[in-house]
Scaffold this motif. Structure first.
Motif, PDB file in Angstrom:
ATOM      1  N   ALA A  46       0.834  -1.204   0.000  1.00 42.83           N
ATOM      2  CA  ALA A  46       0.000   0.000   0.000  1.00 42.83           C
ATOM      3  C   ALA A  46       0.870   1.256   0.000  1.00 42.83           C
ATOM      4  O   ALA A  46       1.015   1.949   1.012  1.00 42.83           O
ATOM      5  CB  ALA A  46      -0.930  -0.020   1.205  1.00 42.83           C
ATOM      6  N   TYR A  47       1.494   1.531  -1.145  1.00 45.80           N
ATOM      7  CA  TYR A  47       2.297   2.736  -1.296  1.00 45.80           C
ATOM      8  C   TYR A  47       2.359   3.093  -2.777  1.00 45.80           C
ATOM      9  O   TYR A  47       1.988   2.297  -3.639  1.00 45.80           O
ATOM     10  CB  TYR A  47       3.714   2.553  -0.729  1.00 45.80           C
ATOM     11  CG  TYR A  47       4.553   1.514  -1.440  1.00 45.80           C
ATOM     12  CD1 TYR A  47       5.378   1.882  -2.501  1.00 45.80           C
ATOM     13  CD2 TYR A  47       4.532   0.180  -1.067  1.00 45.80           C
ATOM     14  CE1 TYR A  47       6.147   0.936  -3.154  1.00 45.80           C
ATOM     15  CE2 TYR A  47       5.303  -0.762  -1.708  1.00 45.80           C
ATOM     16  CZ  TYR A  47       6.112  -0.381  -2.759  1.00 45.80           C
ATOM     17  OH  TYR A  47       6.876  -1.311  -3.415  1.00 45.80           O
ATOM     18  N   SER A  48       2.825   4.287  -3.080  1.00 47.79           N
ATOM     19  CA  SER A  48       3.020   4.750  -4.453  1.00 47.79           C
ATOM     20  C   SER A  48       4.506   4.702  -4.774  1.00 47.79           C
ATOM     21  O   SER A  48       5.345   4.866  -3.889  1.00 47.79           O
ATOM     22  CB  SER A  48       2.534   6.193  -4.602  1.00 47.79           C
ATOM     23  OG  SER A  48       1.155   6.287  -4.334  1.00 47.79           O
ATOM     24  N   HIS A  49       4.830   4.513  -6.041  1.00 46.89           N
ATOM     25  CA  HIS A  49       6.240   4.566  -6.448  1.00 46.89           C
ATOM     26  C   HIS A  49       6.808   5.949  -6.191  1.00 46.89           C
ATOM     27  O   HIS A  49       7.994   6.094  -5.904  1.00 46.89           O
ATOM     28  CB  HIS A  49       6.395   4.199  -7.914  1.00 46.89           C
ATOM     29  CG  HIS A  49       6.338   2.728  -8.173  1.00 46.89           C
ATOM     30  ND1 HIS A  49       7.163   1.816  -7.565  1.00 46.89           N
ATOM     31  CD2 HIS A  49       5.535   2.002  -8.986  1.00 46.89           C
ATOM     32  CE1 HIS A  49       6.893   0.600  -7.999  1.00 46.89           C
ATOM     33  NE2 HIS A  49       5.896   0.688  -8.850  1.00 46.89           N
ATOM     34  N   GLY A  50       5.952   6.953  -6.307  1.00 42.46           N
ATOM     35  CA  GLY A  50       6.384   8.316  -6.061  1.00 42.46           C
ATOM     36  C   GLY A  50       5.203   9.176  -5.680  1.00 42.46           C
ATOM     37  O   GLY A  50       4.048   8.809  -5.899  1.00 42.46           O
ATOM     38  N   VAL A  51       5.504  10.336  -5.113  1.00 41.39           N
ATOM     39  CA  VAL A  51       4.475  11.302  -4.742  1.00 41.39           C
ATOM     40  C   VAL A  51       4.967  12.686  -5.129  1.00 41.39           C
ATOM     41  O   VAL A  51       6.114  13.054  -4.842  1.00 41.39           O
ATOM     42  CB  VAL A  51       4.184  11.259  -3.218  1.00 41.39           C
ATOM     43  CG1 VAL A  51       3.231  12.371  -2.822  1.00 41.39           C
ATOM     44  CG2 VAL A  51       3.645   9.905  -2.808  1.00 41.39           C
ATOM     45  N   ASP A  52       4.088  13.420  -5.796  1.00 41.11           N
ATOM     46  CA  ASP A  52       4.341  14.826  -6.105  1.00 41.11           C
ATOM     47  C   ASP A  52       3.510  15.636  -5.124  1.00 41.11           C
ATOM     48  O   ASP A  52       2.286  15.596  -5.156  1.00 41.11           O
ATOM     49  CB  ASP A  52       3.931  15.139  -7.541  1.00 41.11           C
ATOM     50  CG  ASP A  52       4.160  16.593  -7.927  1.00 41.11           C
ATOM     51  OD1 ASP A  52       4.420  17.434  -7.044  1.00 41.11           O
ATOM     52  OD2 ASP A  52       4.053  16.896  -9.129  1.00 41.11           O
ATOM     53  N   SER A  91       9.687   6.262  -3.827  1.00 46.97           N
ATOM     54  CA  SER A  91       9.956   5.117  -2.965  1.00 46.97           C
ATOM     55  C   SER A  91      11.264   4.499  -3.436  1.00 46.97           C
ATOM     56  O   SER A  91      11.704   4.724  -4.570  1.00 46.97           O
ATOM     57  CB  SER A  91       8.839   4.076  -3.096  1.00 46.97           C
ATOM     58  OG  SER A  91       7.636   4.580  -2.575  1.00 46.97           O
ATOM     59  N   GLY A  92      11.876   3.704  -2.590  1.00 48.73           N
ATOM     60  CA  GLY A  92      13.067   2.983  -3.008  1.00 48.73           C
ATOM     61  C   GLY A  92      12.714   2.075  -4.171  1.00 48.73           C
ATOM     62  O   GLY A  92      11.731   1.337  -4.116  1.00 48.73           O
ATOM     63  N   GLN A  93      13.508   2.148  -5.229  1.00 44.98           N
ATOM     64  CA  GLN A  93      13.260   1.350  -6.427  1.00 44.98           C
ATOM     65  C   GLN A  93      14.207   0.162  -6.472  1.00 44.98           C
ATOM     66  O   GLN A  93      15.422   0.324  -6.361  1.00 44.98           O
ATOM     67  CB  GLN A  93      13.413   2.211  -7.678  1.00 44.98           C
ATOM     68  CG  GLN A  93      12.385   3.317  -7.760  1.00 44.98           C
ATOM     69  CD  GLN A  93      10.970   2.782  -7.791  1.00 44.98           C
ATOM     70  OE1 GLN A  93      10.603   1.987  -8.649  1.00 44.98           O
ATOM     71  NE2 GLN A  93      10.168   3.208  -6.816  1.00 44.98           N
ATOM     72  N   LEU A  94      13.621  -1.004  -6.615  1.00 41.44           N
ATOM     73  CA  LEU A  94      14.379  -2.240  -6.758  1.00 41.44           C
ATOM     74  C   LEU A  94      14.393  -2.635  -8.230  1.00 41.44           C
ATOM     75  O   LEU A  94      13.569  -2.178  -9.018  1.00 41.44           O
ATOM     76  CB  LEU A  94      13.742  -3.347  -5.916  1.00 41.44           C
ATOM     77  CG  LEU A  94      13.808  -3.129  -4.411  1.00 41.44           C
ATOM     78  CD1 LEU A  94      12.819  -4.035  -3.695  1.00 41.44           C
ATOM     79  CD2 LEU A  94      15.225  -3.347  -3.905  1.00 41.44           C
ATOM     80  N   ALA A  95      15.296  -3.518  -8.594  1.00 42.84           N
ATOM     81  CA  ALA A  95      15.474  -3.914  -9.989  1.00 42.84           C
ATOM     82  C   ALA A  95      14.532  -5.041 -10.372  1.00 42.84           C
ATOM     83  O   ALA A  95      14.941  -6.166 -10.645  1.00 42.84           O
ATOM     84  CB  ALA A  95      16.919  -4.321 -10.231  1.00 42.84           C
ATOM     85  N   LEU A  96      13.257  -4.737 -10.387  1.00 37.18           N
ATOM     86  CA  LEU A  96      12.243  -5.696 -10.803  1.00 37.18           C
ATOM     87  C   LEU A  96      11.671  -5.217 -12.127  1.00 37.18           C
ATOM     88  O   LEU A  96      11.040  -4.161 -12.196  1.00 37.18           O
ATOM     89  CB  LEU A  96      11.142  -5.807  -9.746  1.00 37.18           C
ATOM     90  CG  LEU A  96      10.068  -6.856  -9.998  1.00 37.18           C
ATOM     91  CD1 LEU A  96      10.677  -8.257  -9.980  1.00 37.18           C
ATOM     92  CD2 LEU A  96       8.976  -6.749  -8.948  1.00 37.18           C
ATOM     93  N   GLU A 100      19.091  -0.772  -4.043  1.00 36.15           N
ATOM     94  CA  GLU A 100      17.824  -0.038  -4.030  1.00 36.15           C
ATOM     95  C   GLU A 100      18.183   1.443  -4.085  1.00 36.15           C
ATOM     96  O   GLU A 100      19.138   1.876  -3.428  1.00 36.15           O
ATOM     97  CB  GLU A 100      17.030  -0.345  -2.773  1.00 36.15           C
ATOM     98  CG  GLU A 100      15.672   0.320  -2.728  1.00 36.15           C
ATOM     99  CD  GLU A 100      14.802  -0.167  -1.574  1.00 36.15           C
ATOM    100  OE1 GLU A 100      13.882   0.584  -1.196  1.00 36.15           O
ATOM    101  OE2 GLU A 100      15.017  -1.273  -1.053  1.00 36.15           O
ATOM    102  N   VAL A 101      17.418   2.206  -4.875  1.00 34.84           N
ATOM    103  CA  VAL A 101      17.716   3.634  -5.062  1.00 34.84           C
ATOM    104  C   VAL A 101      16.419   4.423  -4.919  1.00 34.84           C
ATOM    105  O   VAL A 101      15.385   4.027  -5.443  1.00 34.84           O
ATOM    106  CB  VAL A 101      18.333   3.911  -6.455  1.00 34.84           C
ATOM    107  CG1 VAL A 101      18.748   5.384  -6.570  1.00 34.84           C
ATOM    108  CG2 VAL A 101      19.521   2.998  -6.732  1.00 34.84           C
TER     109      VAL A 101
END
Length: 126
Positions: A15-21, A29-34, A118-119
């Motif tokens: 329950a989260y967004s990849h990003g928020v403006d 959010s932290g991005q994993l290599a998926l 993770e970045v």
């Protein structure tokens, strides 16, 4: 506030967004290599490339790019992977007139043992 969830990225794990403006301040959010097909590339360099591709997609959804990034925060699982991660980051920002701030930490692991890096990013629209 606006959720940034590009269709090109896999759905978030929870329950989260990849990003928020939040009105011009973009937090990812932290991005994993998926990859979109569920594949995880081998090696920290390939994983870092995908993490930065994900961040680029999130920023683009807000009308931003790497020139708007204030800070990258990254996490690797092995000290020997620091240089490979930094080479990817440096290539992505080499053309920028102002380099973003950066943090790099070594952590014990992520949600799956295949993940090596993770970045996350913090950016601001002008």
């Amino acid at each position: 506030m606006k959720a940034l969830v590009p269709n090109s990225l896999p759905r978030p794990f929870g329950a989260y967004s990849h990003g928020v403006d939040s009105g011009g301040l973009i937090t990812t959010s932290g991005q994993l290599a998926l990859a979109a097909d569920g594949a995880i590339p081998e090696g920290v360099q390939a994983q870092a490339e995908l993490c930065f591709d994900h961040i680029a997609a999130i920023l683009a959804e807000a009308g931003a790019d790497f020139s708007h990034v204030l800070r990258f925060s990254a996490f690797v699982t092995r000290r020997e992977d620091m240089a490979a991660y930094m080479a990817v980051r440096d290539a992505r920002v080499a053309h920028l007139p102002v380099l973003p701030a950066s943090t790099l930490m070594i952590v014990s692991g992520f949600t799956r043992p295949e993940f090596l890096v993770e970045v996350e990013a913090l950016a601001r629209l002008p």
